[in-house]
Design an enzyme around this catalytic site. Sequence first.
Site, PDB file in Angstrom:
ATOM      1  N   HIS A   1    -102.921 -43.291  10.618  1.00  0.00           N
ATOM      2  CA  HIS A   1    -103.970 -44.274  10.911  1.00  0.00           C
ATOM      3  C   HIS A   1    -104.283 -45.130   9.684  1.00  0.00           C
ATOM      4  O   HIS A   1    -104.032 -44.719   8.549  1.00  0.00           O
ATOM      5  CB  HIS A   1    -105.267 -43.546  11.302  1.00  0.00           C
ATOM      6  CG  HIS A   1    -105.255 -42.918  12.653  1.00  0.00           C
ATOM      7  ND1 HIS A   1    -105.714 -41.629  12.886  1.00  0.00           N
ATOM      8  CD2 HIS A   1    -104.877 -43.399  13.867  1.00  0.00           C
ATOM      9  CE1 HIS A   1    -105.612 -41.352  14.173  1.00  0.00           C
ATOM     10  NE2 HIS A   1    -105.103 -42.401  14.796  1.00  0.00           N
TER      11      HIS A   1
ATOM     12  N   CYS B   1    -112.303 -38.358  10.932  1.00  0.00           N
ATOM     13  CA  CYS B   1    -112.021 -38.243  12.369  1.00  0.00           C
ATOM     14  C   CYS B   1    -112.789 -37.123  13.062  1.00  0.00           C
ATOM     15  O   CYS B   1    -112.799 -37.054  14.282  1.00  0.00           O
ATOM     16  CB  CYS B   1    -110.527 -38.139  12.636  1.00  0.00           C
ATOM     17  SG  CYS B   1    -109.708 -36.852  11.753  1.00  0.00           S
TER      18      CYS B   1
END
Length: 255
Positions: free
Chosen positions: A160, A247
Site C-alpha cells: 500500500h 491498518c
Amino acid sequence: MLIAITREVSPSVAGCELSFVPRTEIDVARANAQHRGYQRALATLGCEVRVLDAQPDMPDAVFVEDVAVVVDEVAVMTRPGAESRRAEGASIAEVLRQYRRLRAIEAPGTLDGGDVLRIGRMFYVGESARSNADGIAQLRSILAEYGYTVQGVPIQGCLHLKSAVTALDDESVLLQPTWIDRAAFAHYRIVEVDPAEEHAANVLCIGGTVVMPACFPRTRARVQGAGVDVVSVDVSELQKAEGAVTCCSLVFRES
Ligand code: GLY
C-alpha cells in the site's frame, strides 16, 4: 473526542492475503495480546477505542483501515482490491453510520484504505495492485464535494501507499525511498526510514504523537531526532499478516 474503531484478530488470520511478505506461522493468541496493547496505546493517546467482534471467516478483517476513508463530513466505504476482503466492510458501515453519512466506491473501482494518506486537505492515493484508477477517480469525485484534493501516487515493491509513506505531522512525512519517489513529497520535510528497517515507514499519527512498531529502533531514533514523540507497540504477529499500525484502526473525530 477521537473515535478509534478496531476489530479483534480473526482466528483464521493465518489465511490472510500476502503480497510482499513470505507466509510464516502466526501465533493467534500472541497476535491478540499485541492487538490489545495497540488498543491501549490508542486509548493512552486519547481515543475512545471501539472493539468489534472478530470475523472468523475473514482472515484480514482486523485491518479495518482498508474498508473505509473517514473525514469530518462523510465516510466513504471502499471496495477492497482483494476479493477475499470485500465482505469486511458491512459491519464497519453499520458502526460508521452512527457518526457519518456514508458514500461508497462502486465497481469496477477498487480502493484500499491503506492506500489513502491524508495530509491536511490533501489525499495521496497509492496506484497499487489494490487501488485502481477508477477507484481513485471515484474517491476524488466524492471528496472534491467537501473541498479535498486527491492525487494518485505510483508505488512499487510494497502493498500500500502507507507501506511506503505516512505523515509525522502536516509538514513532515516518514518515507521509504525504495518504494516511492521522494519527488512526490518534495514539498514536505522528508524523514527517511533507516535502510536496515525496510518496513518502518508505516506510523500512525494521533494528536502529534506517532505510534510505531517496536522493532524499528533506528527509524524511531530518526523520528525522535526530527522532534516527533513516539509510542512503540509490538505488533510482530500482525506484521506477519502484512499488517502495520495504521491498518488496525479507523481514527476520526466523533463529530
Ligand atoms: N494481509 C493484508 C492484506 O493483504 O490486505
